[in-house]
Design a protein around this motif. Structure first.
Motif, PDB file in Angstrom:
ATOM      1  N   GLU A 102       2.744 -29.913 -20.026  1.00  0.00           N
ATOM      2  CA  GLU A 102       3.231 -28.734 -20.209  1.00  0.00           C
ATOM      3  C   GLU A 102       3.703 -28.299 -21.817  1.00  0.00           C
ATOM      4  OE1 GLU A 102       6.856 -25.943 -18.207  1.00  0.00           O
ATOM      5  OE2 GLU A 102       7.085 -27.999 -17.446  1.00  0.00           O
ATOM      6  N   LEU A 103       3.297 -27.378 -22.068  1.00  0.00           N
ATOM      7  CA  LEU A 103       3.997 -26.584 -23.659  1.00  0.00           C
ATOM      8  C   LEU A 103       5.210 -26.624 -23.388  1.00  0.00           C
ATOM      9  CD1 LEU A 103       3.146 -25.495 -26.228  1.00  0.00           C
ATOM     10  CD2 LEU A 103       2.382 -23.758 -25.088  1.00  0.00           C
ATOM     11  N   VAL A 104       5.577 -26.869 -24.258  1.00  0.00           N
ATOM     12  CA  VAL A 104       7.143 -26.226 -23.668  1.00  0.00           C
ATOM     13  C   VAL A 104       8.296 -26.105 -25.176  1.00  0.00           C
ATOM     14  CG1 VAL A 104       9.648 -27.068 -23.893  1.00  0.00           C
ATOM     15  CG2 VAL A 104       8.050 -28.081 -21.961  1.00  0.00           C
ATOM     16  N   TYR A 105       8.480 -25.190 -25.541  1.00  0.00           N
ATOM     17  CA  TYR A 105       8.838 -24.617 -26.954  1.00  0.00           C
ATOM     18  C   TYR A 105       9.788 -24.085 -26.417  1.00  0.00           C
ATOM     19  CZ  TYR A 105       7.585 -20.076 -25.340  1.00  0.00           C
ATOM     20  OH  TYR A 105       6.939 -19.238 -24.102  1.00  0.00           O
ATOM     21  N   ILE A 119      13.232 -17.215 -24.139  1.00  0.00           N
ATOM     22  CA  ILE A 119      11.844 -17.027 -23.173  1.00  0.00           C
ATOM     23  C   ILE A 119      11.220 -18.681 -23.782  1.00  0.00           C
ATOM     24  CG2 ILE A 119      11.342 -15.249 -23.967  1.00  0.00           C
ATOM     25  CD1 ILE A 119      10.643 -15.367 -27.320  1.00  0.00           C
ATOM     26  N   GLY A 120      11.923 -19.576 -23.818  1.00  0.00           N
ATOM     27  CA  GLY A 120      11.309 -20.979 -24.429  1.00  0.00           C
ATOM     28  C   GLY A 120      11.259 -21.735 -23.044  1.00  0.00           C
ATOM     29  N   GLY A 121      11.206 -23.233 -22.745  1.00  0.00           N
ATOM     30  CA  GLY A 121      11.182 -23.933 -21.591  1.00  0.00           C
ATOM     31  C   GLY A 121      12.491 -24.809 -21.622  1.00  0.00           C
ATOM     32  N   LYS A 171      26.605 -18.461 -24.585  1.00  0.00           N
ATOM     33  CA  LYS A 171      26.048 -18.986 -23.297  1.00  0.00           C
ATOM     34  C   LYS A 171      25.186 -19.196 -23.397  1.00  0.00           C
ATOM     35  CE  LYS A 171      27.971 -13.874 -21.353  1.00  0.00           C
ATOM     36  NZ  LYS A 171      27.226 -12.759 -20.529  1.00  0.00           N
ATOM     37  N   ILE A 172      24.772 -20.179 -22.126  1.00  0.00           N
ATOM     38  CA  ILE A 172      23.780 -21.176 -21.761  1.00  0.00           C
ATOM     39  C   ILE A 172      22.978 -20.419 -20.914  1.00  0.00           C
ATOM     40  CG2 ILE A 172      23.275 -23.273 -21.034  1.00  0.00           C
ATOM     41  CD1 ILE A 172      25.392 -25.045 -21.532  1.00  0.00           C
ATOM     42  N   ILE A 173      21.201 -20.734 -20.989  1.00  0.00           N
ATOM     43  CA  ILE A 173      20.877 -18.876 -20.178  1.00  0.00           C
ATOM     44  C   ILE A 173      20.003 -20.475 -19.779  1.00  0.00           C
ATOM     45  CG2 ILE A 173      19.142 -17.325 -20.873  1.00  0.00           C
ATOM     46  CD1 ILE A 173      21.106 -15.749 -21.974  1.00  0.00           C
TER      47      ILE A 173
END
Length: 167
Positions: free
Chosen positions: A43-46, A74-76, A100-102
């Motif tokens: 999986e591409l994670v950024y 918009i990341g992983g 905040k943690i999103i």
């Protein structure tokens, strides 16, 4: 006879995370070699955020207003995102920064309560930080003088005008 050669083979595959089997057949004048294998695409994670929207309430001198900044991850990875506003020195703000943690693919709103000191046109700066990344966005705002003076709303002018009209 025992010489070797290196070949580079390029092929295009999807970025969908799964195993992609392949078969390579190399034929020389006397030999035929077949190689089988599988290429695993992970999986591409950024990491990344996007400032989705900025909303500014009506701003008047010496009255509380709000600025809302909508941010999407918009990341992983879940990100600890800190947002702050740079305002004119005389303005009042309730919080210097909000953290905040999103989670990935989710968004949240960062709301700041501010009190401008005088009417005019201003450029504020929104700063968004996560990991070692900083994003900034200019926010153009106008602080307006109310059309109806506040003291007018506190007086029973309709009674005074009514009494004058009767006479």
């Amino acid at each position: 006879p025992n010489a070797t050669q290196v070949f580079i083979i390029k092929f295009t595959i999807s970025t969908e995370p799964k195993n992609y089997p392949y078969k390579i057949v190399a034929t020389a004048t006397e030999d035929r070699k077949e190689v089988y294998g599988s290429l695993r695409v992970k999986e591409l994670v950024y990491k990344g955020v996007e400032i989705k929207a900025i909303q500014v309430s009506k701003l008047e001198p010496d009255k509380k207003g709000t600025i809302q900044i909508g941010i999407m991850n918009i990341g992983g990875y879940a990100l600890n995102i800190t947002t702050s506003l740079t305002l004119p020195e005389e303005w009042i703000i309730d919080k210097g920064a909000i953290s905040k943690i999103i989670r990935p693919g989710k968004d949240d709103v960062f709301e700041f309560n501010i009190v401008p000191d005088k009417a005019g046109s201003y450029k504020l700066i929104s700063t968004v930080r996560y990991d070692n990344t900083t994003l900034t966005r200019d926010i153009d705002v106008i602080v307006e003088i109310p059309v109806i003076p506040p003291w007018y709303l506190t007086w029973p002018w309709y009674l005074i005008l009514g009494i004058l009209k009767i006479r």
